[in-house]
Motif scaffolding. Structure first.
Motif, PDB file in Angstrom:
ATOM      1  N   ALA A  66      40.265  36.069  31.063  1.00 36.25           N
ATOM      2  CA  ALA A  66      39.897  37.398  31.061  1.00 36.25           C
ATOM      3  C   ALA A  66      41.180  38.643  31.404  1.00 36.25           C
ATOM      4  CB  ALA A  66      38.617  37.868  31.911  1.00 36.25           C
ATOM      5  N   THR A  67      40.965  39.727  31.017  1.00 37.70           N
ATOM      6  CA  THR A  67      41.990  40.657  31.371  1.00 37.70           C
ATOM      7  C   THR A  67      41.237  41.704  31.906  1.00 37.70           C
ATOM      8  OG1 THR A  67      41.943  41.608  29.220  1.00 37.70           O
ATOM      9  CG2 THR A  67      43.825  40.247  29.598  1.00 37.70           C
ATOM     10  N   PRO A  68      41.685  42.677  33.073  1.00 37.88           N
ATOM     11  CA  PRO A  68      40.921  43.354  33.637  1.00 37.88           C
ATOM     12  C   PRO A  68      40.702  44.536  32.692  1.00 37.88           C
ATOM     13  CG  PRO A  68      42.769  42.905  35.169  1.00 37.88           C
ATOM     14  CD  PRO A  68      42.957  41.917  33.647  1.00 37.88           C
ATOM     15  N   PRO A  69      39.386  45.353  32.692  1.00 40.76           N
ATOM     16  CA  PRO A  69      39.280  46.433  31.718  1.00 40.76           C
ATOM     17  C   PRO A  69      40.046  47.696  31.980  1.00 40.76           C
ATOM     18  CG  PRO A  69      37.430  46.148  33.387  1.00 40.76           C
ATOM     19  CD  PRO A  69      38.430  45.082  33.632  1.00 40.76           C
ATOM     20  N   ALA A  70      40.789  47.603  33.193  1.00 39.96           N
ATOM     21  CA  ALA A  70      41.572  48.622  33.552  1.00 39.96           C
ATOM     22  C   ALA A  70      42.453  48.428  34.558  1.00 39.96           C
ATOM     23  CB  ALA A  70      40.563  49.875  34.172  1.00 39.96           C
ATOM     24  N   GLN A  71      43.749  48.982  34.609  1.00 39.24           N
ATOM     25  CA  GLN A  71      44.760  48.610  35.675  1.00 39.24           C
ATOM     26  C   GLN A  71      44.357  49.427  37.024  1.00 39.24           C
ATOM     27  OE1 GLN A  71      46.629  46.265  35.301  1.00 39.24           O
ATOM     28  NE2 GLN A  71      45.884  45.814  33.152  1.00 39.24           N
ATOM     29  N   GLU A  72      43.432  49.250  37.634  1.00 41.98           N
ATOM     30  CA  GLU A  72      43.239  49.630  38.949  1.00 41.98           C
ATOM     31  C   GLU A  72      42.545  48.747  39.696  1.00 41.98           C
ATOM     32  OE1 GLU A  72      39.746  49.925  40.088  1.00 41.98           O
ATOM     33  OE2 GLU A  72      38.884  49.434  38.075  1.00 41.98           O
ATOM     34  N   PRO A  73      42.629  48.644  40.970  1.00 40.15           N
ATOM     35  CA  PRO A  73      42.389  47.725  42.205  1.00 40.15           C
ATOM     36  C   PRO A  73      41.143  46.686  41.878  1.00 40.15           C
ATOM     37  CG  PRO A  73      43.479  49.511  43.137  1.00 40.15           C
ATOM     38  CD  PRO A  73      43.164  49.950  41.858  1.00 40.15           C
ATOM     39  N   ALA A  74      40.059  47.726  41.779  1.00 37.69           N
ATOM     40  CA  ALA A  74      38.564  47.211  41.680  1.00 37.69           C
ATOM     41  C   ALA A  74      38.658  46.082  40.359  1.00 37.69           C
ATOM     42  CB  ALA A  74      37.682  48.188  41.792  1.00 37.69           C
ATOM     43  N   SER A  75      39.149  46.696  39.511  1.00 36.96           N
ATOM     44  CA  SER A  75      39.089  45.726  38.019  1.00 36.96           C
ATOM     45  C   SER A  75      39.732  44.715  38.401  1.00 36.96           C
ATOM     46  CB  SER A  75      39.463  46.736  37.023  1.00 36.96           C
ATOM     47  OG  SER A  75      38.113  47.888  36.812  1.00 36.96           O
ATOM     48  N   THR A  76      41.197  44.626  38.607  1.00 40.42           N
ATOM     49  CA  THR A  76      42.193  43.738  38.788  1.00 40.42           C
ATOM     50  C   THR A  76      41.620  42.557  39.789  1.00 40.42           C
ATOM     51  OG1 THR A  76      43.770  45.297  38.290  1.00 40.42           O
ATOM     52  CG2 THR A  76      44.299  43.220  39.470  1.00 40.42           C
ATOM     53  N   ASP A  77      41.173  43.208  40.940  1.00 37.98           N
ATOM     54  CA  ASP A  77      40.717  42.066  41.805  1.00 37.98           C
ATOM     55  C   ASP A  77      39.334  41.159  41.386  1.00 37.98           C
ATOM     56  OD1 ASP A  77      42.408  42.594  43.865  1.00 37.98           O
ATOM     57  OD2 ASP A  77      41.051  44.036  44.906  1.00 37.98           O
ATOM     58  N   ALA A  78      38.435  41.981  40.517  1.00 39.58           N
ATOM     59  CA  ALA A  78      37.174  41.350  39.965  1.00 39.58           C
ATOM     60  C   ALA A  78      37.542  40.416  38.986  1.00 39.58           C
ATOM     61  CB  ALA A  78      36.314  42.615  39.346  1.00 39.58           C
ATOM     62  N   VAL A  79      38.570  40.464  38.212  1.00 35.72           N
ATOM     63  CA  VAL A  79      38.937  39.414  37.284  1.00 35.72           C
ATOM     64  C   VAL A  79      40.022  38.821  37.638  1.00 35.72           C
ATOM     65  CG1 VAL A  79      40.081  39.278  34.954  1.00 35.72           C
ATOM     66  CG2 VAL A  79      38.546  41.221  35.521  1.00 35.72           C
ATOM     67  N   VAL A  80      41.294  38.949  38.509  1.00 34.29           N
ATOM     68  CA  VAL A  80      42.193  37.895  38.436  1.00 34.29           C
ATOM     69  C   VAL A  80      42.464  37.847  40.230  1.00 34.29           C
ATOM     70  CG1 VAL A  80      43.560  38.660  36.438  1.00 34.29           C
ATOM     71  CG2 VAL A  80      44.005  39.856  38.571  1.00 34.29           C
ATOM     72  N   GLY A  81      41.514  38.404  41.134  1.00 36.84           N
ATOM     73  CA  GLY A  81      41.619  38.419  42.624  1.00 36.84           C
ATOM     74  C   GLY A  81      40.942  37.077  42.830  1.00 36.84           C
ATOM     75  N   PRO A  82      40.930  36.742  44.186  1.00 32.43           N
ATOM     76  CA  PRO A  82      40.389  35.588  44.920  1.00 32.43           C
ATOM     77  C   PRO A  82      38.728  35.757  44.271  1.00 32.43           C
ATOM     78  CG  PRO A  82      41.414  36.733  46.462  1.00 32.43           C
ATOM     79  CD  PRO A  82      41.626  37.536  45.234  1.00 32.43           C
ATOM     80  N   ASN A  83      38.202  34.547  43.830  1.00 33.38           N
ATOM     81  CA  ASN A  83      36.671  34.473  43.367  1.00 33.38           C
ATOM     82  C   ASN A  83      36.539  35.656  42.139  1.00 33.38           C
ATOM     83  OD1 ASN A  83      35.936  32.623  45.497  1.00 33.38           O
ATOM     84  ND2 ASN A  83      36.024  34.304  47.040  1.00 33.38           N
ATOM     85  N   GLY A  84      37.633  35.855  41.636  1.00 32.41           N
ATOM     86  CA  GLY A  84      37.257  36.590  40.296  1.00 32.41           C
ATOM     87  C   GLY A  84      36.865  35.779  39.207  1.00 32.41           C
ATOM     88  N   VAL A  85      36.650  36.357  38.048  1.00 32.76           N
ATOM     89  CA  VAL A  85      36.373  35.789  36.921  1.00 32.76           C
ATOM     90  C   VAL A  85      36.967  34.470  36.501  1.00 32.76           C
ATOM     91  CG1 VAL A  85      35.848  36.143  34.391  1.00 32.76           C
ATOM     92  CG2 VAL A  85      35.186  38.046  36.213  1.00 32.76           C
ATOM     93  N   ASN A  86      38.279  34.946  36.394  1.00 37.60           N
ATOM     94  CA  ASN A  86      39.278  33.608  35.933  1.00 37.60           C
ATOM     95  C   ASN A  86      39.362  32.527  36.682  1.00 37.60           C
ATOM     96  OD1 ASN A  86      40.129  35.415  33.788  1.00 37.60           O
ATOM     97  ND2 ASN A  86      42.091  35.978  34.588  1.00 37.60           N
ATOM     98  N   GLU A  87      39.193  32.852  38.223  1.00 36.05           N
ATOM     99  CA  GLU A  87      39.176  31.522  38.996  1.00 36.05           C
ATOM    100  C   GLU A  87      37.845  30.954  38.896  1.00 36.05           C
ATOM    101  OE1 GLU A  87      38.723  31.163  43.890  1.00 36.05           O
ATOM    102  OE2 GLU A  87      40.531  32.132  42.990  1.00 36.05           O
ATOM    103  N   THR A  88      36.767  31.654  38.781  1.00 30.74           N
ATOM    104  CA  THR A  88      35.437  30.975  38.466  1.00 30.74           C
ATOM    105  C   THR A  88      35.534  30.416  37.105  1.00 30.74           C
ATOM    106  OG1 THR A  88      34.536  32.911  39.672  1.00 30.74           O
ATOM    107  CG2 THR A  88      33.121  31.786  38.564  1.00 30.74           C
TER     108      THR A  88
END
Length: 136
Positions: A66-88
């Motif tokens: 997945a790619t973050p829907p926007a290039q801002e910290p909350a979206s980026t962390d939710a997708v590529v951050g720890p426990n984010g969508v990609n890690e899950t």
């Protein structure tokens, strides 16, 4: 995760109880024993389940990309951050890989055990045909 090289059932044998008495059983008697008809039923279920798992593996591939829907910290962390969508998604793929490898080894072991039974059945059938032909 266990590799498909055999570590899942390491040290355990599979044998059909309706095999000829000359068939060797696993050392120490550890393993799974059942009739060849039960093995065939289990083989069908395992094969069907492995196909279902493979379809899930194929579908799960996108869960780790997945790619973050926007290039801002909350979206980026939710997708590529720890426990984010990609890690899950990668964790889920690993779980499906483990199940697939387990079923693959189970299928191989059941097929091997059934191969011995089917070869013995074929020999018995050949022997019966020769005997019945000699009597006619």
């Amino acid at each position: 995760m266990t590799d498909p090289g055999g570590a899942i059932f390491s040290g355990l044998g599979f044998w059909a109880t309706d095999m000829p008495s000359g068939a060797s059983r696993p050392a120490g008697g550890q393993g799974f024993a059942m009739s060849s008809s039960e093995m065939r039923a289990m083989l069908k279920k395992a094969t069907d389940l492995r196909l279902s798992i493979q379809q899930q593996r194929d579908a799960a591939q996108v869960l780790s990309q997945a790619t973050p829907p926007a290039q801002e910290p909350a979206s980026t962390d939710a997708v590529v951050g720890p426990n984010g969508v990609n890690e899950t998604g990668r964790f889920y793929q690993g779980h499906l890989d483990y199940q697939y490898n387990y079923l693959s080894e189970l299928i191989t072991r059941l097929q091997k055990a059934l191969g011995m039974v089917e070869a013995a059945d074929q020999q018995a059938a050949d022997g019966t045909n020769k005997t019945s032909g000699a009597l006619e």
